[in-house]
Scaffold this motif. Sequence first.
Motif, PDB file in Angstrom:
ATOM      1  N   VAL A 168      -2.516  18.355  -8.888  1.00  0.00           N
ATOM      2  CA  VAL A 168      -3.182  17.946  -7.654  1.00  0.00           C
ATOM      3  C   VAL A 168      -4.580  17.426  -7.960  1.00  0.00           C
ATOM      4  O   VAL A 168      -5.000  16.382  -7.430  1.00  0.00           O
ATOM      5  N   ALA A 169      -5.315  18.129  -8.838  1.00  0.00           N
ATOM      6  CA  ALA A 169      -6.666  17.702  -9.190  1.00  0.00           C
ATOM      7  C   ALA A 169      -6.664  16.304  -9.786  1.00  0.00           C
ATOM      8  O   ALA A 169      -7.489  15.451  -9.426  1.00  0.00           O
ATOM      9  N   GLU A 170      -5.742  16.048 -10.706  1.00  0.00           N
ATOM     10  CA  GLU A 170      -5.663  14.724 -11.319  1.00  0.00           C
ATOM     11  C   GLU A 170      -5.238  13.676 -10.300  1.00  0.00           C
ATOM     12  O   GLU A 170      -5.748  12.551 -10.298  1.00  0.00           O
ATOM     13  N   GLY A 171      -4.320  14.047  -9.416  1.00  0.00           N
ATOM     14  CA  GLY A 171      -3.918  13.116  -8.367  1.00  0.00           C
ATOM     15  C   GLY A 171      -5.078  12.748  -7.470  1.00  0.00           C
ATOM     16  O   GLY A 171      -5.276  11.570  -7.125  1.00  0.00           O
ATOM     17  N   TYR A 172      -5.885  13.721  -7.073  1.00  0.00           N
ATOM     18  CA  TYR A 172      -7.051  13.449  -6.237  1.00  0.00           C
ATOM     19  C   TYR A 172      -7.993  12.460  -6.915  1.00  0.00           C
ATOM     20  O   TYR A 172      -8.588  11.606  -6.257  1.00  0.00           O
TER      21      TYR A 172
ATOM     22  N   VAL B  65      -3.289   3.213  -3.693  1.00  0.00           N
ATOM     23  CA  VAL B  65      -2.776   4.482  -3.182  1.00  0.00           C
ATOM     24  C   VAL B  65      -3.832   5.178  -2.319  1.00  0.00           C
ATOM     25  O   VAL B  65      -4.965   5.399  -2.755  1.00  0.00           O
ATOM     26  N   VAL B  66      -3.427   5.504  -1.101  1.00  0.00           N
ATOM     27  CA  VAL B  66      -4.199   6.374  -0.220  1.00  0.00           C
ATOM     28  C   VAL B  66      -3.447   7.705  -0.150  1.00  0.00           C
ATOM     29  O   VAL B  66      -2.222   7.734   0.005  1.00  0.00           O
ATOM     30  N   ALA B  67      -4.159   8.805  -0.286  1.00  0.00           N
ATOM     31  CA  ALA B  67      -3.522  10.123  -0.231  1.00  0.00           C
ATOM     32  C   ALA B  67      -4.223  11.002   0.791  1.00  0.00           C
ATOM     33  O   ALA B  67      -5.400  10.791   1.111  1.00  0.00           O
ATOM     34  N   VAL B  68      -3.483  11.969   1.316  1.00  0.00           N
ATOM     35  CA  VAL B  68      -4.052  12.923   2.267  1.00  0.00           C
ATOM     36  C   VAL B  68      -3.920  14.328   1.694  1.00  0.00           C
ATOM     37  O   VAL B  68      -2.827  14.737   1.284  1.00  0.00           O
ATOM     38  N   ALA B  69      -5.040  15.037   1.680  1.00  0.00           N
ATOM     39  CA  ALA B  69      -5.043  16.437   1.261  1.00  0.00           C
ATOM     40  C   ALA B  69      -4.697  17.290   2.479  1.00  0.00           C
ATOM     41  O   ALA B  69      -5.567  17.666   3.261  1.00  0.00           O
ATOM     42  N   HIS B  70      -3.408  17.559   2.660  1.00  0.00           N
ATOM     43  CA  HIS B  70      -2.966  18.375   3.791  1.00  0.00           C
ATOM     44  C   HIS B  70      -3.087  19.860   3.489  1.00  0.00           C
ATOM     45  O   HIS B  70      -3.350  20.665   4.385  1.00  0.00           O
ATOM     46  N   SER B  71      -2.841  20.238   2.245  1.00  0.00           N
ATOM     47  CA  SER B  71      -2.975  21.614   1.769  1.00  0.00           C
ATOM     48  C   SER B  71      -2.736  21.578   0.270  1.00  0.00           C
ATOM     49  O   SER B  71      -2.301  20.553  -0.270  1.00  0.00           O
ATOM     50  N   CYS B  72      -2.994  22.690  -0.396  1.00  0.00           N
ATOM     51  CA  CYS B  72      -2.701  22.753  -1.831  1.00  0.00           C
ATOM     52  C   CYS B  72      -2.705  24.211  -2.264  1.00  0.00           C
ATOM     53  O   CYS B  72      -3.249  25.084  -1.580  1.00  0.00           O
ATOM     54  N   VAL B  73      -2.097  24.473  -3.422  1.00  0.00           N
ATOM     55  CA  VAL B  73      -1.961  25.860  -3.869  1.00  0.00           C
ATOM     56  C   VAL B  73      -3.313  26.484  -4.228  1.00  0.00           C
ATOM     57  O   VAL B  73      -3.510  27.693  -4.045  1.00  0.00           O
ATOM     58  N   ALA B  74      -4.258  25.674  -4.727  1.00  0.00           N
ATOM     59  CA  ALA B  74      -5.541  26.248  -5.157  1.00  0.00           C
ATOM     60  C   ALA B  74      -6.373  26.708  -3.964  1.00  0.00           C
ATOM     61  O   ALA B  74      -6.965  27.801  -3.993  1.00  0.00           O
ATOM     62  N   THR B  75      -6.454  25.892  -2.913  1.00  0.00           N
ATOM     63  CA  THR B  75      -7.211  26.320  -1.736  1.00  0.00           C
ATOM     64  C   THR B  75      -6.475  27.432  -0.997  1.00  0.00           C
ATOM     65  O   THR B  75      -7.105  28.315  -0.402  1.00  0.00           O
ATOM     66  N   TRP B  76      -5.141  27.390  -1.000  1.00  0.00           N
ATOM     67  CA  TRP B  76      -4.369  28.488  -0.405  1.00  0.00           C
ATOM     68  C   TRP B  76      -4.689  29.797  -1.124  1.00  0.00           C
ATOM     69  O   TRP B  76      -4.938  30.818  -0.480  1.00  0.00           O
TER      70      TRP B  76
ATOM     71  N   LEU C 216       0.860  -1.180   0.000  1.00  0.00           N
ATOM     72  CA  LEU C 216       0.000   0.000   0.000  1.00  0.00           C
ATOM     73  C   LEU C 216       0.897   1.231   0.000  1.00  0.00           C
ATOM     74  O   LEU C 216       1.954   1.237   0.633  1.00  0.00           O
ATOM     75  N   ILE C 217       0.461   2.273  -0.697  1.00  0.00           N
ATOM     76  CA  ILE C 217       1.231   3.511  -0.794  1.00  0.00           C
ATOM     77  C   ILE C 217       0.398   4.645  -0.213  1.00  0.00           C
ATOM     78  O   ILE C 217      -0.780   4.808  -0.543  1.00  0.00           O
ATOM     79  N   HIS C 218       1.024   5.407   0.683  1.00  0.00           N
ATOM     80  CA  HIS C 218       0.374   6.530   1.348  1.00  0.00           C
ATOM     81  C   HIS C 218       1.091   7.797   0.904  1.00  0.00           C
ATOM     82  O   HIS C 218       2.232   8.039   1.299  1.00  0.00           O
ATOM     83  N   LEU C 219       0.407   8.590   0.086  1.00  0.00           N
ATOM     84  CA  LEU C 219       1.001   9.813  -0.444  1.00  0.00           C
ATOM     85  C   LEU C 219       0.543  11.019   0.358  1.00  0.00           C
ATOM     86  O   LEU C 219      -0.652  11.310   0.426  1.00  0.00           O
ATOM     87  N   ASN C 220       1.491  11.729   0.953  1.00  0.00           N
ATOM     88  CA  ASN C 220       1.188  13.023   1.550  1.00  0.00           C
ATOM     89  C   ASN C 220       1.451  14.157   0.563  1.00  0.00           C
ATOM     90  O   ASN C 220       1.333  15.327   0.924  1.00  0.00           O
ATOM     91  N   SER C 221       1.787  13.787  -0.666  1.00  0.00           N
ATOM     92  CA  SER C 221       1.887  14.715  -1.805  1.00  0.00           C
ATOM     93  C   SER C 221       1.047  14.130  -2.930  1.00  0.00           C
ATOM     94  O   SER C 221       1.556  13.442  -3.827  1.00  0.00           O
ATOM     95  N   PRO C 222      -0.279  14.337  -2.904  1.00  0.00           N
ATOM     96  CA  PRO C 222      -1.175  13.661  -3.842  1.00  0.00           C
ATOM     97  C   PRO C 222      -0.901  13.932  -5.313  1.00  0.00           C
ATOM     98  O   PRO C 222      -1.294  13.136  -6.172  1.00  0.00           O
ATOM     99  N   ALA C 223      -0.228  15.050  -5.637  1.00  0.00           N
ATOM    100  CA  ALA C 223       0.051  15.347  -7.040  1.00  0.00           C
ATOM    101  C   ALA C 223       0.866  14.247  -7.705  1.00  0.00           C
ATOM    102  O   ALA C 223       0.799  14.074  -8.931  1.00  0.00           O
ATOM    103  N   LEU C 224       1.631  13.496  -6.933  1.00  0.00           N
ATOM    104  CA  LEU C 224       2.451  12.431  -7.504  1.00  0.00           C
ATOM    105  C   LEU C 224       1.598  11.361  -8.179  1.00  0.00           C
ATOM    106  O   LEU C 224       2.049  10.700  -9.113  1.00  0.00           O
ATOM    107  N   ALA C 225       0.358  11.190  -7.715  1.00  0.00           N
ATOM    108  CA  ALA C 225      -0.516  10.169  -8.297  1.00  0.00           C
ATOM    109  C   ALA C 225      -1.017  10.558  -9.675  1.00  0.00           C
ATOM    110  O   ALA C 225      -1.546   9.716 -10.408  1.00  0.00           O
TER     111      ALA C 225
END
Length: 390
Positions: free
Chosen positions: A160-164, A129-140, A111-120
């Motif tokens: 980031v959108a495609e990774g999500y 792949v499990v990812a966590v949305a910790h922050s991102c440039v669009a919401t910032w 299992l892969i846990h991405l804290n940088s979802p854009a990589l997906a």
Amino acid sequence: MLPSLTVPAGRPLPYRGAPALNLFMTVDAVGGTWQYGLDLAEELTRQGVGVTLAVLGPEPSQDQLRAARAIRGLALCPLGASLDWIALTPGEVEAAAAMVAREAERANADLIHLNSPALAAITEFCAPVVAVAHSCVATWWAAMRPGPLPPDLAWRASLVAEGYRRVDALLSPSRAFADATAATYGIAPPRVVPNGRRSAASRGQRTPAGAAASPFAFTAGRLWDEGKNARTLDRAASRMRLPLLAAGDLKGPNAAQFTPEHLRPLGRLSDQDVARWLGGAPIYASAARYEPFGLGVLEAASAGCALVLSDIPTFRELWDEAAIFIAPDDDAGFAHAIEMVAADPAIRARLGAEARARAEAFTVEAMTAGVLDVYRAVLEAPPLRAGVPA
């Protein structure tokens, strides 16, 4: 007790003494994902999960490396690859994704846990792949600026959108940030698993007993990040007699910087040093305009500090009725609230007790249990993509 997890079909069963699950997790040493990753990895390894921690971006500090190496059974894998929000070109993110995919396969990840979802967005991985949305440039940007994203941020947001959309499960540390993520990217809201921290005492760190003889105010975080809004606290400090101390870097890896005029900067501090300051029961202030969770606030609350926070959805969700709330840019309001609390020991003690009681809900154990529930669902069910109905 080992978590009940199923190794994906087609993988060999683990040999006796092997981890029940091999997890490959990405972190970076710049922000809160480092502490999040370490706390989660420590609890997972205690429960029999094998964890490889792949470090992206700038090299961790010596105290960060010591903390990681103190986790028994953790495999540390510094990659030095670019973070998506620091990278100058999409090609740098593509190279980072390829490196992560290669190392995950080498680690035989289940299992892969991405804290940088854009990589997906770029690379196929060898496992779910499990990812966590910790922050991102669009919401910032939505929290900090009017109008559309500039081109230099738009391509990052697209990744980031495609990774999500491509990950098998997407998490968020707060409901407020889950809702902001869903609205910004047009996806189903991520599952909320709040962050957690252990108290300084439970981490074996000594703290002074009781409040300091003279009240003071304290803040901590990435002071260079406009989203943390240290400028409001700097202006507030000019209105106050008591000192307002600020722990954290003044320069960021993206060339952003902050030069305080009235705050008393302490520089970047280790966890142990921050715990010592919090042990003096200061009034903890955060004027953040953008904050998906706020680990610094949680650490202060766990130490029994009175909280004076910006009135933003995340802080209202997590700390309502356990803090004083002020509009993010109201420096006079922050100064008045901090000095009012400092002048009244009874109010300070009550607010500190309310904050500590609320912090008891945000433990590493609760965070890990929530993350493990998601791991189980991903491993035991057909793959689902974030934002795509079942």
